[in-house]
Design a protein around this motif. Structure first.
Motif, PDB file in Angstrom:
ATOM      1  N   LEU A 203     -31.171 -46.290  -3.542  1.00 27.14           N
ATOM      2  CA  LEU A 203     -31.378 -45.156  -2.653  1.00 27.14           C
ATOM      3  C   LEU A 203     -30.139 -44.812  -1.832  1.00 27.14           C
ATOM      4  O   LEU A 203     -29.948 -43.660  -1.447  1.00 27.14           O
ATOM      5  CB  LEU A 203     -32.550 -45.453  -1.701  1.00 27.14           C
ATOM      6  N   GLU A 204     -29.307 -45.798  -1.568  1.00 28.61           N
ATOM      7  CA  GLU A 204     -28.169 -45.593  -0.667  1.00 28.61           C
ATOM      8  C   GLU A 204     -27.136 -44.606  -1.209  1.00 28.61           C
ATOM      9  O   GLU A 204     -26.412 -43.976  -0.437  1.00 28.61           O
ATOM     10  CB  GLU A 204     -27.481 -46.933  -0.369  1.00 28.61           C
ATOM     11  N   MET A 206     -27.668 -41.857  -2.902  1.00 29.38           N
ATOM     12  CA  MET A 206     -28.169 -40.496  -3.092  1.00 29.38           C
ATOM     13  C   MET A 206     -27.611 -39.548  -2.026  1.00 29.38           C
ATOM     14  O   MET A 206     -27.434 -39.918  -0.859  1.00 29.38           O
ATOM     15  CB  MET A 206     -29.692 -40.474  -3.005  1.00 29.38           C
ATOM     16  N   ARG A 208     -28.182 -35.979   0.264  1.00 27.33           N
ATOM     17  CA  ARG A 208     -29.356 -35.476   0.976  1.00 27.33           C
ATOM     18  C   ARG A 208     -30.291 -34.721   0.029  1.00 27.33           C
ATOM     19  O   ARG A 208     -31.509 -34.905   0.062  1.00 27.33           O
ATOM     20  CB  ARG A 208     -28.943 -34.555   2.123  1.00 27.33           C
ATOM     21  N   GLU A 210     -30.588 -34.983  -3.201  1.00 26.66           N
ATOM     22  CA  GLU A 210     -31.202 -35.895  -4.160  1.00 26.66           C
ATOM     23  C   GLU A 210     -32.337 -36.696  -3.522  1.00 26.66           C
ATOM     24  O   GLU A 210     -33.383 -36.900  -4.128  1.00 26.66           O
ATOM     25  CB  GLU A 210     -30.143 -36.833  -4.737  1.00 26.66           C
ATOM     26  N   LYS A 211     -32.120 -37.136  -2.279  1.00 23.54           N
ATOM     27  CA  LYS A 211     -33.185 -37.842  -1.565  1.00 23.54           C
ATOM     28  C   LYS A 211     -34.384 -36.928  -1.352  1.00 23.54           C
ATOM     29  O   LYS A 211     -35.539 -37.346  -1.508  1.00 23.54           O
ATOM     30  CB  LYS A 211     -32.677 -38.332  -0.203  1.00 23.54           C
ATOM     31  N   PHE A 215     -37.925 -38.052  -2.987  1.00 22.82           N
ATOM     32  CA  PHE A 215     -39.039 -38.496  -2.163  1.00 22.82           C
ATOM     33  C   PHE A 215     -40.190 -37.484  -2.131  1.00 22.82           C
ATOM     34  O   PHE A 215     -41.350 -37.883  -1.949  1.00 22.82           O
ATOM     35  CB  PHE A 215     -38.558 -38.827  -0.746  1.00 22.82           C
ATOM     36  N   ILE A 264     -38.636 -40.587   6.179  1.00 25.41           N
ATOM     37  CA  ILE A 264     -37.555 -40.107   5.317  1.00 25.41           C
ATOM     38  C   ILE A 264     -37.351 -38.604   5.439  1.00 25.41           C
ATOM     39  O   ILE A 264     -36.278 -38.124   5.808  1.00 25.41           O
ATOM     40  CB  ILE A 264     -37.824 -40.482   3.844  1.00 25.41           C
ATOM     41  N   ARG A 285     -34.570 -49.286   6.370  1.00 22.95           N
ATOM     42  CA  ARG A 285     -35.014 -48.023   5.787  1.00 22.95           C
ATOM     43  C   ARG A 285     -34.497 -46.813   6.565  1.00 22.95           C
ATOM     44  O   ARG A 285     -34.456 -45.702   6.047  1.00 22.95           O
ATOM     45  CB  ARG A 285     -36.542 -47.987   5.711  1.00 22.95           C
ATOM     46  N   ILE A 288     -31.844 -44.802   5.002  1.00 20.11           N
ATOM     47  CA  ILE A 288     -32.211 -43.924   3.889  1.00 20.11           C
ATOM     48  C   ILE A 288     -32.735 -42.582   4.391  1.00 20.11           C
ATOM     49  O   ILE A 288     -32.689 -41.579   3.678  1.00 20.11           O
ATOM     50  CB  ILE A 288     -33.302 -44.596   3.021  1.00 20.11           C
ATOM     51  N   LEU A 290     -33.378 -38.958   6.027  1.00 20.95           N
ATOM     52  CA  LEU A 290     -32.540 -37.779   6.154  1.00 20.95           C
ATOM     53  C   LEU A 290     -32.000 -37.696   7.578  1.00 20.95           C
ATOM     54  O   LEU A 290     -32.723 -37.999   8.534  1.00 20.95           O
ATOM     55  CB  LEU A 290     -33.343 -36.507   5.844  1.00 20.95           C
TER      56      LEU A 290
END
Length: 359
Positions: A203-204, A206, A208, A210-211, A215, A264, A285, A288, A290
Protein backbone atom coordinates in the motif's frame (compact mmCIF):
# COMPACT_ATOMS: atom_id res chain seq x y z
CA UNK A 1 -17.14 -0.16 -23.13
CA UNK A 2 -19.51 1.02 -20.41
CA UNK A 3 -23.13 0.87 -19.40
CA UNK A 4 -25.08 4.11 -19.40
CA UNK A 5 -26.07 3.78 -15.75
CA UNK A 6 -23.58 1.32 -14.38
CA UNK A 7 -20.12 0.19 -15.03
CA UNK A 8 -19.75 -2.95 -14.98
CA UNK A 9 -19.95 -12.43 -17.22
CA UNK A 10 -17.25 -13.81 -18.95
CA UNK A 11 -18.13 -15.18 -22.41
CA UNK A 12 -21.05 -17.55 -21.98
CA UNK A 13 -22.92 -19.40 -24.65
CA UNK A 14 -24.24 -22.65 -25.99
CA UNK A 15 -25.31 -22.03 -29.55
CA UNK A 16 -25.24 -24.30 -32.57
CA UNK A 17 -23.77 -22.37 -35.48
CA UNK A 18 -22.63 -23.06 -39.03
CA UNK A 19 -19.21 -23.86 -37.55
CA UNK A 20 -20.38 -26.27 -34.85
CA UNK A 21 -21.30 -25.67 -31.24
CA UNK A 22 -19.60 -22.89 -29.29
CA UNK A 23 -19.42 -23.67 -25.58
CA UNK A 24 -17.82 -22.41 -22.39
CA UNK A 25 -17.90 -23.62 -18.79
CA UNK A 26 -21.08 -25.65 -18.33
CA UNK A 27 -21.75 -23.88 -15.03
CA UNK A 28 -22.05 -20.60 -16.91
CA UNK A 29 -24.42 -21.69 -19.65
CA UNK A 30 -27.53 -19.57 -20.00
CA UNK A 31 -29.53 -22.45 -21.50
CA UNK A 32 -29.16 -26.20 -21.82
CA UNK A 33 -27.87 -27.88 -24.95
CA UNK A 34 -31.28 -29.18 -25.99
CA UNK A 35 -32.93 -25.77 -26.12
CA UNK A 36 -29.87 -24.18 -27.71
CA UNK A 37 -30.00 -26.71 -30.55
CA UNK A 38 -33.14 -25.07 -31.82
CA UNK A 39 -31.11 -22.25 -33.36
CA UNK A 40 -29.32 -22.57 -36.65
CA UNK A 41 -27.85 -19.10 -36.18
CA UNK A 42 -26.91 -17.21 -33.03
CA UNK A 43 -28.08 -14.43 -30.75
CA UNK A 44 -25.06 -12.59 -29.34
CA UNK A 45 -25.17 -10.15 -26.42
CA UNK A 46 -22.11 -8.03 -25.54
CA UNK A 47 -22.23 -7.03 -21.89
CA UNK A 48 -20.37 -6.01 -18.77
CA UNK A 49 -21.00 -7.49 -15.35
CA UNK A 50 -23.53 -5.67 -13.19
CA UNK A 51 -25.13 -3.69 -16.01
CA UNK A 52 -28.88 -3.48 -15.34
CA UNK A 53 -29.64 -2.80 -19.02
CA UNK A 54 -27.80 -6.02 -19.87
CA UNK A 55 -29.79 -7.92 -17.24
CA UNK A 56 -33.07 -6.68 -18.68
CA UNK A 57 -32.09 -7.60 -22.22
CA UNK A 58 -31.05 -11.11 -21.15
CA UNK A 59 -34.24 -11.51 -19.13
CA UNK A 60 -36.30 -10.65 -22.22
CA UNK A 61 -34.40 -13.18 -24.32
CA UNK A 62 -35.03 -15.86 -21.70
CA UNK A 63 -38.72 -14.97 -21.62
CA UNK A 64 -38.76 -15.44 -25.39
CA UNK A 65 -37.12 -18.85 -25.00
CA UNK A 66 -34.09 -17.76 -27.03
CA UNK A 67 -30.65 -19.12 -26.08
CA UNK A 68 -27.86 -16.60 -26.53
CA UNK A 69 -24.10 -16.15 -26.35
CA UNK A 70 -22.95 -13.56 -23.83
CA UNK A 71 -19.52 -11.93 -24.15
CA UNK A 72 -18.20 -9.77 -21.33
CA UNK A 73 -16.24 -7.04 -23.11
CA UNK A 74 -14.29 -6.25 -19.93
CA UNK A 75 -12.96 -9.80 -19.93
CA UNK A 76 -12.52 -9.83 -23.72
CA UNK A 77 -11.27 -6.34 -24.46
CA UNK A 78 -10.21 -7.09 -28.03
CA UNK A 79 -13.74 -8.22 -28.81
CA UNK A 80 -15.08 -5.07 -27.19
CA UNK A 81 -12.91 -2.94 -29.47
CA UNK A 82 -14.18 -4.82 -32.52
CA UNK A 83 -17.78 -4.28 -31.48
CA UNK A 84 -17.18 -0.56 -30.94
CA UNK A 85 -15.74 -0.35 -34.44
CA UNK A 86 -18.58 -2.41 -35.88
CA UNK A 87 -21.46 -0.57 -34.22
CA UNK A 88 -20.03 2.88 -33.56
CA UNK A 89 -21.31 2.55 -30.00
CA UNK A 90 -19.46 2.22 -26.70
CA UNK A 91 -22.43 1.37 -24.47
CA UNK A 92 -23.70 -2.06 -23.48
CA UNK A 93 -25.51 -4.23 -24.13
CA UNK A 94 -25.08 -4.55 -27.87
CA UNK A 95 -27.33 -7.24 -29.31
CA UNK A 96 -27.02 -9.15 -32.59
CA UNK A 97 -29.38 -11.64 -34.23
CA UNK A 98 -26.91 -13.41 -36.54
CA UNK A 99 -25.23 -10.49 -38.33
CA UNK A 100 -28.08 -8.05 -37.73
CA UNK A 101 -27.26 -5.40 -35.15
CA UNK A 102 -30.31 -4.66 -33.00
CA UNK A 103 -28.67 -2.06 -30.77
CA UNK A 104 -28.97 -1.70 -27.00
CA UNK A 105 -31.62 -2.82 -24.54
CA UNK A 106 -33.97 0.08 -25.32
CA UNK A 107 -33.79 -0.72 -29.03
CA UNK A 108 -34.46 -4.38 -28.31
CA UNK A 109 -37.39 -3.76 -25.98
CA UNK A 110 -39.06 -1.40 -28.47
CA UNK A 111 -38.93 -3.78 -31.43
CA UNK A 112 -42.36 -4.14 -33.05
CA UNK A 113 -43.80 -7.64 -32.68
CA UNK A 114 -43.60 -8.36 -36.41
CA UNK A 115 -39.95 -7.27 -36.62
CA UNK A 116 -39.03 -9.30 -33.54
CA UNK A 117 -40.64 -12.41 -35.00
CA UNK A 118 -38.77 -11.87 -38.26
CA UNK A 119 -35.48 -11.74 -36.37
CA UNK A 120 -36.33 -14.85 -34.35
CA UNK A 121 -37.10 -16.72 -37.56
CA UNK A 122 -33.73 -15.65 -38.98
CA UNK A 123 -31.68 -17.09 -36.09
CA UNK A 124 -33.80 -20.23 -36.04
CA UNK A 125 -33.52 -20.92 -39.77
CA UNK A 126 -30.43 -19.19 -41.18
CA UNK A 127 -26.78 -20.06 -40.37
CA UNK A 128 -24.18 -17.48 -39.44
CA UNK A 129 -22.22 -15.79 -42.19
CA UNK A 130 -18.42 -15.56 -42.19
CA UNK A 131 -18.48 -11.95 -40.99
CA UNK A 132 -20.58 -12.74 -37.91
CA UNK A 133 -19.92 -10.63 -34.80
CA UNK A 134 -16.91 -12.16 -32.98
CA UNK A 135 -16.83 -14.20 -29.80
CA UNK A 136 -13.04 -14.02 -29.69
CA UNK A 137 -10.35 -12.13 -31.58
CA UNK A 138 -7.56 -14.31 -32.95
CA UNK A 139 -4.16 -13.52 -31.45
CA UNK A 140 -5.57 -11.32 -28.69
CA UNK A 141 -4.44 -11.72 -25.09
CA UNK A 142 -7.51 -12.02 -22.93
CA UNK A 143 -7.88 -11.83 -19.16
CA UNK A 144 -6.07 -14.91 -17.84
CA UNK A 145 -6.97 -14.88 -14.16
CA UNK A 146 -3.45 -14.04 -12.92
CA UNK A 147 -3.95 -11.13 -10.53
CA UNK A 148 -0.68 -11.13 -8.63
CA UNK A 149 0.86 -8.22 -10.52
CA UNK A 150 -0.33 -5.41 -8.22
CA UNK A 151 -2.90 -4.00 -5.84
CA UNK A 152 -4.87 -2.18 -8.54
CA UNK A 153 -5.17 -5.31 -10.67
CA UNK A 154 -6.13 -7.40 -7.64
CA UNK A 155 -8.86 -5.00 -6.55
CA UNK A 156 -10.22 -4.90 -10.09
CA UNK A 157 -10.22 -8.70 -10.27
CA UNK A 158 -12.11 -8.89 -6.97
CA UNK A 159 -14.57 -6.31 -8.19
CA UNK A 160 -15.21 -8.29 -11.37
CA UNK A 161 -15.94 -11.44 -9.41
CA UNK A 162 -18.21 -9.67 -6.94
CA UNK A 163 -20.00 -7.89 -9.78
CA UNK A 164 -20.55 -11.22 -11.50
CA UNK A 165 -22.07 -12.50 -8.27
CA UNK A 166 -24.15 -9.35 -8.04
CA UNK A 167 -25.39 -9.64 -11.61
CA UNK A 168 -26.20 -13.35 -11.30
CA UNK A 169 -28.30 -12.79 -8.19
CA UNK A 170 -29.83 -9.39 -8.86
CA UNK A 171 -33.58 -9.05 -9.31
CA UNK A 172 -34.88 -8.18 -12.77
CA UNK A 173 -35.54 -4.58 -11.73
CA UNK A 174 -31.99 -4.24 -10.39
CA UNK A 175 -33.13 -3.25 -6.87
CA UNK A 176 -32.69 -6.38 -4.72
CA UNK A 177 -29.94 -8.94 -4.17
CA UNK A 178 -30.23 -12.62 -3.15
CA UNK A 179 -27.22 -12.74 -0.79
CA UNK A 180 -28.03 -16.27 0.43
CA UNK A 181 -27.79 -17.70 -3.07
CA UNK A 182 -24.60 -15.70 -3.67
CA UNK A 183 -22.88 -17.32 -0.69
CA UNK A 184 -23.49 -20.82 -2.09
CA UNK A 185 -22.05 -20.17 -5.55
CA UNK A 186 -18.71 -21.35 -6.96
CA UNK A 187 -17.93 -17.78 -7.97
CA UNK A 188 -18.02 -16.77 -4.32
CA UNK A 189 -15.55 -19.53 -3.49
CA UNK A 190 -13.20 -18.16 -6.15
CA UNK A 191 -13.65 -14.68 -4.73
CA UNK A 192 -12.67 -15.83 -1.21
CA UNK A 193 -9.55 -17.55 -2.55
CA UNK A 194 -8.51 -14.40 -4.40
CA UNK A 195 -9.23 -12.12 -1.42
CA UNK A 196 -6.49 -13.89 0.54
CA UNK A 197 -3.95 -12.20 -1.71
CA UNK A 198 -4.90 -8.80 -0.25
CA UNK A 199 -2.57 -9.43 2.69
CA UNK A 200 0.41 -9.24 0.33
CA UNK A 201 -0.27 -5.94 -1.44
CA UNK A 202 2.09 -2.99 -0.99
CA UNK A 203 0.00 0.00 0.00
CA UNK A 204 2.86 2.40 0.72
CA UNK A 205 3.91 2.75 -2.91
CA UNK A 206 0.46 3.80 -4.19
CA UNK A 207 -0.31 7.31 -5.39
CA UNK A 208 -3.34 9.15 -4.01
CA UNK A 209 -5.41 8.27 -7.10
CA UNK A 210 -4.39 4.61 -6.89
CA UNK A 211 -5.30 4.43 -3.20
CA UNK A 212 -8.63 6.08 -3.89
CA UNK A 213 -9.57 3.60 -6.61
CA UNK A 214 -8.19 0.59 -4.71
CA UNK A 215 -9.98 1.27 -1.43
CA UNK A 216 -13.30 2.22 -3.07
CA UNK A 217 -13.26 -1.10 -4.89
CA UNK A 218 -12.29 -3.04 -1.77
CA UNK A 219 -14.90 -1.27 0.37
CA UNK A 220 -17.70 -2.13 -2.04
CA UNK A 221 -16.64 -5.77 -2.29
CA UNK A 222 -16.21 -6.08 1.47
CA UNK A 223 -19.75 -4.79 2.06
CA UNK A 224 -21.17 -7.54 -0.16
CA UNK A 225 -18.90 -10.15 1.45
CA UNK A 226 -20.08 -9.01 4.87
CA UNK A 227 -23.75 -9.23 3.87
CA UNK A 228 -23.22 -12.80 2.69
CA UNK A 229 -21.39 -13.93 5.83
CA UNK A 230 -23.15 -11.95 8.56
CA UNK A 231 -26.50 -11.04 7.05
CA UNK A 232 -27.84 -7.53 6.53
CA UNK A 233 -27.97 -5.12 9.49
CA UNK A 234 -31.57 -4.29 10.43
CA UNK A 235 -31.18 -1.51 12.98
CA UNK A 236 -28.77 1.23 14.02
CA UNK A 237 -26.83 -0.95 16.46
CA UNK A 238 -26.41 -3.78 13.96
CA UNK A 239 -25.32 -1.29 11.33
CA UNK A 240 -22.74 0.21 13.70
CA UNK A 241 -21.38 -3.24 14.53
CA UNK A 242 -21.35 -4.29 10.88
CA UNK A 243 -19.21 -1.38 9.74
CA UNK A 244 -16.82 -1.64 12.70
CA UNK A 245 -16.46 -5.43 12.59
CA UNK A 246 -16.43 -6.59 8.96
CA UNK A 247 -12.80 -6.37 7.82
CA UNK A 248 -10.03 -7.56 5.51
CA UNK A 249 -6.34 -8.15 6.17
CA UNK A 250 -4.68 -5.82 3.65
CA UNK A 251 -0.94 -5.37 3.37
CA UNK A 252 -0.35 -6.88 6.79
CA UNK A 253 -2.92 -4.73 8.64
CA UNK A 254 -6.61 -5.14 9.44
CA UNK A 255 -9.02 -2.64 7.85
CA UNK A 256 -12.70 -2.52 8.80
CA UNK A 257 -15.28 -0.78 6.62
CA UNK A 258 -15.14 2.14 9.05
CA UNK A 259 -11.35 2.25 8.74
CA UNK A 260 -11.52 2.31 4.96
CA UNK A 261 -14.26 4.93 4.70
CA UNK A 262 -13.23 7.37 7.41
CA UNK A 263 -9.62 6.42 8.10
CA UNK A 264 -8.38 6.05 4.51
CA UNK A 265 -10.79 7.77 2.15
CA UNK A 266 -11.85 10.66 4.41
CA UNK A 267 -8.33 11.45 5.59
CA UNK A 268 -8.74 9.98 9.11
CA UNK A 269 -11.92 11.87 10.01
CA UNK A 270 -14.40 10.83 12.70
CA UNK A 271 -17.28 8.75 11.40
CA UNK A 272 -20.89 8.60 12.55
CA UNK A 273 -21.10 7.91 16.34
CA UNK A 274 -17.29 7.82 16.62
CA UNK A 275 -15.67 9.67 19.52
CA UNK A 276 -12.16 9.38 18.12
CA UNK A 277 -10.47 9.28 14.76
CA UNK A 278 -10.02 5.77 13.30
CA UNK A 279 -6.21 5.90 13.42
CA UNK A 280 -4.15 7.24 16.33
CA UNK A 281 -0.85 9.01 15.78
CA UNK A 282 1.11 5.84 16.37
CA UNK A 283 -1.04 3.68 14.11
CA UNK A 284 0.96 2.56 11.03
CA UNK A 285 -2.25 2.63 8.98
CA UNK A 286 -2.23 6.42 9.31
CA UNK A 287 0.61 6.48 6.76
CA UNK A 288 -1.76 4.92 4.21
CA UNK A 289 -4.61 7.40 4.76
CA UNK A 290 -5.27 10.05 2.13
CA UNK A 291 -3.69 13.36 3.22
CA UNK A 292 -7.04 15.08 2.70
CA UNK A 293 -10.64 13.83 2.60
CA UNK A 294 -12.14 12.92 -0.76
CA UNK A 295 -15.26 15.16 -0.85
CA UNK A 296 -17.19 13.03 -3.36
CA UNK A 297 -16.55 9.69 -1.68
CA UNK A 298 -20.21 8.97 -0.91
CA UNK A 299 -21.01 9.08 -4.60
CA UNK A 300 -18.81 5.98 -5.00
CA UNK A 301 -19.25 3.87 -1.85
CA UNK A 302 -22.10 1.35 -1.74
CA UNK A 303 -22.97 0.25 1.82
CA UNK A 304 -25.75 -2.12 0.79
CA UNK A 305 -28.62 0.35 1.19
CA UNK A 306 -31.19 1.22 -1.46
CA UNK A 307 -30.04 4.83 -1.61
CA UNK A 308 -26.43 3.92 -2.43
CA UNK A 309 -24.94 4.59 -5.88
CA UNK A 310 -24.71 1.65 -8.32
CA UNK A 311 -21.86 -0.81 -7.82
CA UNK A 312 -18.98 0.20 -10.09
CA UNK A 313 -15.30 -0.55 -10.70
CA UNK A 314 -12.93 2.37 -10.36
CA UNK A 315 -9.44 3.03 -11.72
CA UNK A 316 -6.99 5.80 -11.01
CA UNK A 317 -7.86 7.40 -14.36
CA UNK A 318 -11.59 6.72 -14.43
CA UNK A 319 -12.95 9.97 -15.85
CA UNK A 320 -10.42 10.07 -18.69
CA UNK A 321 -11.12 6.37 -19.39
CA UNK A 322 -14.83 7.14 -19.73
CA UNK A 323 -14.06 10.00 -22.11
CA UNK A 324 -11.82 7.79 -24.25
CA UNK A 325 -14.54 5.16 -24.61
CA UNK A 326 -17.44 7.46 -25.43
CA UNK A 327 -18.66 7.77 -28.99
CA UNK A 328 -18.63 11.14 -30.71
CA UNK A 329 -21.57 13.03 -29.30
CA UNK A 330 -22.52 16.29 -27.57
CA UNK A 331 -22.16 14.46 -24.22
CA UNK A 332 -18.53 13.62 -24.99
CA UNK A 333 -17.79 17.23 -25.84
CA UNK A 334 -19.48 18.36 -22.64
CA UNK A 335 -17.50 15.87 -20.53
CA UNK A 336 -14.25 16.94 -22.19
CA UNK A 337 -15.03 20.57 -21.43
CA UNK A 338 -15.93 19.62 -17.86
CA UNK A 339 -12.61 17.86 -17.33
CA UNK A 340 -10.70 20.79 -18.75
CA UNK A 341 -12.59 23.43 -16.76
CA UNK A 342 -12.95 21.41 -13.52
CA UNK A 343 -16.18 23.31 -12.88
CA UNK A 344 -19.46 21.52 -12.27
CA UNK A 345 -22.61 21.32 -10.13
CA UNK A 346 -23.48 18.16 -8.19
CA UNK A 347 -27.12 17.01 -8.05
CA UNK A 348 -28.26 14.25 -5.72
CA UNK A 349 -31.24 12.08 -4.76
CA UNK A 350 -32.69 11.54 -1.26
CA UNK A 351 -30.92 8.66 0.51
CA UNK A 352 -32.80 5.44 1.30
CA UNK A 353 -31.19 3.53 4.19
CA UNK A 354 -33.37 0.41 3.90
CA UNK A 355 -31.49 -2.72 2.88
CA UNK A 356 -31.32 -3.97 -0.69
CA UNK A 357 -31.46 -7.57 0.53
CA UNK A 358 -33.95 -9.80 -1.30
CA UNK A 359 -36.18 -11.50 1.28
Amino acid sequence: MSCRNCNVSSMRCTATTAYGTVRTDASQMETDSESSGRLTGRVTVYTIVGCTHCLRAKSRLKDLGLPFCEVDVNEHSAVGQKIRELTGRSSVPQIFFNNIHIGGNDDFQKLPAEELQRLINIVKEEPLLLDAPPLQVEGSKEHDGDHKEGAAELSEALRRLILKLYADHLSADGKFVDYKAMAKSQTFEKYCELAIQLQHVELEIMSREEKLAFFINIYNTLVIHGHMKMGSPKNMWQRYRFFNYVSYLIGGAVFTLQDIENGILRGNRKGVAQLMRPFSKGDPRLQIALPDAEPLIHFALNCGAKGCPPIKTYTAKLLQWILNHMGNSPKKKELDALIQAASYTVLYLPYDWSTNRKD
